[in-house]
Design a protein around this motif. Structure first.
Motif, PDB file in Angstrom:
ATOM      1  N   VAL A  48       0.625  -1.119   0.275  1.00  0.00           N
ATOM      2  CA  VAL A  48       0.138   0.186  -0.250  1.00  0.00           C
ATOM      3  C   VAL A  48       1.073   1.183  -0.188  1.00  0.00           C
ATOM      4  N   ARG A  89      -9.713   6.086   4.217  1.00  0.00           N
ATOM      5  CA  ARG A  89      -9.180   6.221   2.401  1.00  0.00           C
ATOM      6  C   ARG A  89      -8.890   4.558   1.994  1.00  0.00           C
ATOM      7  N   LYS A 149     -11.217   1.373   3.813  1.00  0.00           N
ATOM      8  CA  LYS A 149     -11.701   1.148   2.161  1.00  0.00           C
ATOM      9  C   LYS A 149     -11.459   0.450   1.507  1.00  0.00           C
ATOM     10  N   ALA A 150     -10.320   0.807   0.802  1.00  0.00           N
ATOM     11  CA  ALA A 150      -9.449   0.125  -0.208  1.00  0.00           C
ATOM     12  C   ALA A 150      -9.068  -1.085   0.999  1.00  0.00           C
ATOM     13  N   ALA A 156     -11.973  -3.196   0.435  1.00  0.00           N
ATOM     14  CA  ALA A 156     -12.065  -3.997  -0.896  1.00  0.00           C
ATOM     15  C   ALA A 156     -11.383  -5.373  -1.054  1.00  0.00           C
ATOM     16  N   VAL A 157     -10.264  -5.078  -0.686  1.00  0.00           N
ATOM     17  CA  VAL A 157      -8.906  -5.871  -1.154  1.00  0.00           C
ATOM     18  C   VAL A 157      -9.481  -7.483  -0.330  1.00  0.00           C
TER      19      VAL A 157
END
Length: 184
Positions: A31, A125, A128-129, A132-133
């Motif tokens: 990340v 952020r 949220k990322a 999703a992953v």
């Protein structure tokens, strides 16, 4: 009739390793937070990483029950009222989020993470990322939202394949004014 397998050539009915993110991200999930700052998260989220959100001290399930049992729709004023009734909730929630990051990153990496003083926006952020992953949906985890089909072999569709209210054509073929037509 069931297929017979040998130890040398097993046929698995379930292969949990087939979908593991370690296959896609063998060294972890990289990340980039800022130009000069990147992190590595584990490819799979450990089962106990969400324990801080599920703690009795935070009591998200109790709060969820209050929301579900509230009369009418839950809007801003209801959320503010809920926060006033549970004044320590924001601080406990932030502590839980930090505990989750500590679990995912490990103590040393988390201390480095804190030293970078991430903003609230970066937390949001990044969270949220990662959701999703990882494919973690707390609503689905708690059995909320989504469809309620049985998913079993004997289930059937809950609605017909087509409806008379849905036009077959879409887009520019339909007879509706453009948004620019109504302006002038």
């Amino acid at each position: 009739m069931t297929a017979k397998t040998t130890k040398a050539d097993p046929t698995y009915a379930i292969d949990l390793s087939a979908e593991r993110r370690e296959v896609q991200f063998p060294h972890g999930i990289a990340v980039k937070v800022r130009k000069d700052w990147s992190l590595f998260f584990p490819a799979e989220i450990p089962a106990d990483a969400l324990d801080p959100l599920l703690s009795e001290d935070l009591d998200l399930m109790g709060l969820l029950g209050e929301v579900v049992n509230s009369s009418g729709e839950v809007g801003t004023s209801e959320v503010i009222d809920l926060l006033f009734r549970h004044a320590s909730l924001p601080r406990k929630f932030i502590a839980a989020v930090k505990d989750i990051y500590r679990e995912l990153l490990g103590e040393d990496e988390f201390e480095d993470f804190k030293a970078h003083r991430p903003s609230i926006g970066e937390y949001v952020r990044l969270t949220k990322a990662l959701v999703a992953v990882y494919g973690v949906d707390l609503g689905k985890l708690f059995g909320l939202g989504g469809s309620s089909g049985s998913g079993g072999a004997t289930s059937s569709p809950t609605s017909p394949d087509t409806t008379s209210s849905t036009p077959e054509a879409s887009g520019s073929d339909q007879e509706s004014p453009d948004s620019s037509d109504s302006a002038g």
